[in-house]
Design an enzyme around this catalytic site. Sequence first.
Site, short mmCIF file in Angstrom:
data_model
loop_
_atom_site.label_atom_id
_atom_site.label_comp_id
_atom_site.label_asym_id
_atom_site.label_seq_id
_atom_site.Cartn_x
_atom_site.Cartn_y
_atom_site.Cartn_z
N ASP A 1 -33.48 135.20 -7.99
CA ASP A 1 -32.58 136.10 -8.69
C ASP A 1 -31.51 135.23 -9.34
O ASP A 1 -31.26 134.13 -8.89
CB ASP A 1 -31.98 137.05 -7.66
CG ASP A 1 -31.06 138.05 -8.31
OD1 ASP A 1 -31.40 138.51 -9.40
OD2 ASP A 1 -30.02 138.36 -7.71
N ASP B 1 -33.21 143.72 -5.10
CA ASP B 1 -34.14 142.63 -4.77
C ASP B 1 -34.93 142.91 -3.50
O ASP B 1 -35.91 142.23 -3.23
CB ASP B 1 -33.36 141.33 -4.55
CG ASP B 1 -32.61 140.90 -5.80
OD1 ASP B 1 -33.19 141.06 -6.87
OD2 ASP B 1 -31.48 140.42 -5.68
#
Lengths: 1038, 359
Positions: A390, A735
């Site tokens: 990420d 996520d």
Amino acid sequence: MAKKTLEIYSVELSGMKDIEQTDKGNGKEKYRGLKNCFEPKKNHRKEELTKELDLDDHKLSIKELEKKYGTNIITGLSSAQAAELLARNGPNALTPPKETPEIIKFFKQMVGGFSILLWIGAILCWIAYGIQYSMNTSSSLDNVYLGCVLALVIILTGIFAYYQEAKSTNIMATFNKMIPQQALVIRDSEKKTIPAEQLVVGDIVEIRGGDQIPADIRLLSVQGCKVDNSSLTGESEPQPRSSEFTHDSPLETKNIGFYSTTCLEGTATGMVINTGDRTIIGQIASLASGVGNEKTPIAIEIQHFVHIVAGVAVSIGILFFITAVSLKYQVLDSIIFLIGIIVANVPEGLLATVTVTLSLTAKRMAKKNCLVKNLEAVETLGSTSIICSDKTGTLTQNRMTVAHLWFDNQIFIADTSEDNSNQVFDQSSGTWASLSKIITLCNRAEFRPGQENVPIMKRVVAGDASETALLKFSEVILGDVMEIRKRNHKVAEIPFNSTNKFQLSIHKTDDPNDKRFLMVMKGAPERILEKCSTIMVNGQEQPLDKNTAEAFHTAYMELGGQGERVLGFCHLYLPADEFPETYTFDVDTMNFPTSNFCFVGLLSMIDPPRSTVPDAVTKCRSAGIKVIMVTGDHPITAKAIAKSVGIISANSETVEDIAKRLHIAVEQVNKRDAKAAVVTGMELKDMSPEQLDELLTNYPEIVFARTSPQQKLIIVEGCQMQNAVVAVTGDGVNDSPALKKADIGIAMGITGSDAAKNAADMILLDDNFASIVTGVEEGRLIFDNLKKTIAYTLTKNIAELCPFLIYITVGLPLPIGTITILFIDLGTDIIPSIALAYEKAESDIMNRKPRHKKKDRLVNEQLAMYSYLHIGLMQAVGAFVVYFTVYAQEGFKPSALINIRVEWENSNVNDLEDSYGQQWTWYQRKYLEWMGYTAFFVGIMVQQIADLIIRKTRRNSIFQQGLFRNKVIWVGIASQIIIALILSYGLGSVTALSFTMLRPQYWFVAVPFAILIWVYDEVRKLFIRLYPGSWWDKNMYY
Amino acid sequence: MRRQLRSRRAPASPYAYRYRLDDQDEVNQNYLADEEEEAEEEARVMVVPNLEEEEEEEEEEEEEEIEEKEKEEEKGQGQPAGNAWWQRWQIVSEYLWDPEKRMSLARTGLILVIYFFFYASLAAVITLCMYTLFLTISPYMPTFTERVKPPGVMIRPFAHSLNFNFNVSEPDTWQHYVISLNGFLQGYNDSLQEEMNVDCPPGQYFIQDGDEDEDKKACQFKRSFLKNCSGLEDPTFGYSTGQPCILLKMNRIVGFRPELGDPVKVSCKVQRGDENDIRSINYYPESASFDLRYYPYYGKLTHVNYTSPLVAMHFTDVVKNQAVPVQCQLKGKGIINDVINDRFVGNWQSGSEDKQAKK
């Protein structure tokens, strides 16, 4: 079915449609895998995600809402109503992921791995006793004892493994403690503060800047409210909120505030429309829990290894059971042989050793800020071949920071490292003096009080991200900003709004001689430039001509092109005659000029990468790990960050870059020329799995931008389809499904949300991407060392097994007893095999490619062959020599031992003749047999010392590795010898253990064999080093 | 393992990858890391010539071979006469080098040969060790005798069990004892003993100095020494009258000598229960001892005709129809007869001596 699927994924992924179509279209085998990946989850996700579709509260008017939820926006719910709703819908909290009950975990340890085999052994023992008992009621209880010992071994190792597991899970318990959140709610026409858990649908809540939004709320009235949705979308920019319905999608509309996001500034009142698991966040979280927990690579390896060993044990056992029966042995005897073979074949202590080894590494990693939740994940990082990272918060610092300045026609670079302390740009220019004043004054952000001792960069600020960045920037360079603001008293101010796109404030200056007011302004650069007629260069005002305007545009484009947010700054000194000291400014009527300002400079901000990241990315590269960025942020920003951290390396270009360079259309570019690719969620949506596969295969450097949680999941699955071991790093709730799906999910410890931490296998306590590199290194090392440990442990199994086979076929007195074997496996060998975990790497493991999941096995053929058929047999030979020596010196020469078994074991034969004509009673023979056990045991033990030393390396010579570098090995050797001495001399008189004292010289009989093993292995390694890639290398290197 | 290597090669070139697109397992192995690894491996292989040919060559070879085969097959169709031969050759060549499995007989053979040599040398090592072991130990005298001492005792007749249980009036129940004893005492026949062994003076050790490897003479122990239990007068050894004979024999131990001047004696008593269950026991020889002249024993290699001395116990008056546990102990200096775990060392305990004599 296709219809259903469409429904499920249509929210954020209509790519599924394509999957279905392509699947129907050509029906190739290949896509079935991906499709199958989705199928089992359908039912899980269906419910939650269809609900997401139903969310239309943002479209309803307030009246309709009141009606729908039976509430009143003035008086709120009544307590009774609230209690009823609470009872019906449950508390407003996310259901924690389902925990396996402790007792089941415990029993799993009892039946996992080799335990089944040992249980069979134990049960066979009891059956054997049963048979004996039925034939002769006074038969000895030996078999019962052995069965109990085996059961005890299973239970103890099970308890041990369980304890180790539990210990590592307990570390997590601390993370699960969340501070109970409070919410300000209107109930019974009163404002009350209640725990957020008790919120129910229909409650009217008030939110202020700094609060976490306690549930999904429909905003009813809003005053300058901005929220940080980064935990949901990954976008770090604050989102303004209003009470108007602005977009069909509930995720995009401005009148909805989401659970667990933060309100940065302003105030708002809203009605709770969803609580707990029914919130958007809750749905994503349950999406994560719907993703099955796949077996870790090391678990697969261990299972593979268990299968090999169990296969060998069972097949040899059955083979010899049949042989024994056909050799006219009694069934009872054959069963006892079978038990012996099983016990000899199973490395009882190994799984416990592996657990200890893993937890040692986990501890070591925890010291380096990698907290491992799941012990097995320790190794996973080592075999990782793709890291999907990420951006926000993982690669970047997750805070806006001033990156560049433009004044005097020059771009200056500001320090964006974590402490910002090293600002080296030229500060002597007069322009900077003016610019710094504007930055300081035209800023509403303030430090929260009481943080004088906190480093500037860590102080908490009230204000939005850009203002915070500017405040901190000026505080670092100029010192006490508050003091400067006090000296330059603010008389009027127009705050930033989206229509004006500028912010303006008017100050008295701190120069007592200068009575003029200073008007400062900042805002979108093009807007600011419009209002300017002059520009400041080197402290001097100059008319704004075409050239300077050109220069401005170039700079603006350049900074903007780097994904940075650019702000323009200008000022104007109001003439003292027109605006005397007493002049009252009115911001509503704008009784002051708003044009002909003097343009001072540009300042650009970015969420900068962490300073350790570029280095870590390079290291990952050299370790053969592909780093992919997957972010919810804009492609431009994502690409800029990717470039600055090296995910897109300096000399590689995307297809678009090439097109731009060569001035040709994107379609004309040969795709093979591009090494990098930036793919947005929109593009990804239109991609077939085949295309995704191709994308992942062809481009070594990929950035995915604007991706949704589901798309992250698809990317991870796509990588896994290529047999890659995928690590996913992330911090946000968005996520968490990908974290769960990944082979190893890595969450950020500081910025990470609880959902992410829950879904992850590993937590980076310092949020430092570089810790991943450490993790990779440790993981690879542990894999290598586990190989060594297993090789060490397997070797002696042959030496333990051979006696049984020879006992059955040749009829020697039993060379080693079952209990004695257990003493090797669980006594002398335990500490040395753990000691191998402390072994240093043989070569630079970070320059190696990651192991292939399917090809580079933990226990491969070479390892098994070399351990079993080379060293193992040598050990067996050595131990037999010790055994024969003892028997021969006591009177039984080897020739006399052949086929002596039946008479030897007959307790009624008390005058059995040896090679010298001496006659032995049964008990005398028994004692001699125990002496044989001890001798055989000592023989194995001595050779295991050599085995331990040779296992230190697989390729290098022991002398290259250093014999004394790993001190723990020597502790292991010492423990081996001491345990053996205690067993022989200390417990030699305890007949149940069947150990006896042994003449000192017998301890040295096996030493030449130990040396032989060492020499043999050195020769093996020498040839491997001399002829890499040769037949020898391929067959002898494990 | 061959299979493993093969799959490793799969992504070596993009073409190979293409070929295997339809192969589910191999589809996804083509990522960069692998490619690089392969390149390295190939480079290595090229530098060092070895048994395994360079990988790509192999691949080409394979392709060529297939092509060739196809061509040959075409040819073969044209020449029907040579077809059978060609097929035969193909079978043989496939046996030697099977392109499918990338396995050649030669290579399997090589592995076998290497293992053969490895194990042959291992066998040589163990032979060498055994040889040196035999060099260090004497064939005449065991290196250690501490485990076989103190001497154990054994009885005759011995038939599976230590319990004597018979019915005087039914010869079948005791006949096997008689046969066993007769068989056992064959070696003690007077004629045989007189022929083979010397009559040495009683009451002193029969020490034969001289070289270890010299043959040693043995003392006579004649069957007639056992008098009533010799089976000469009473061929049923008293079993037919309910007065059974049991012979006691001390285990041989090389070099064992009872303490000087004090021969080992045998004494039996009722182990548990009424002492009057056995009213009288006759011992033959009457001294109830193992004479010193039978010691020491020099081992079976040189002391070939050694005859173990015996003591016969004649239970002339034993309570009948009742289990009588008997314990016979050796008594003498240097004899341990109370080893806990071993009831055969220094003494012999009969589980019971149950004689049923119906009258």
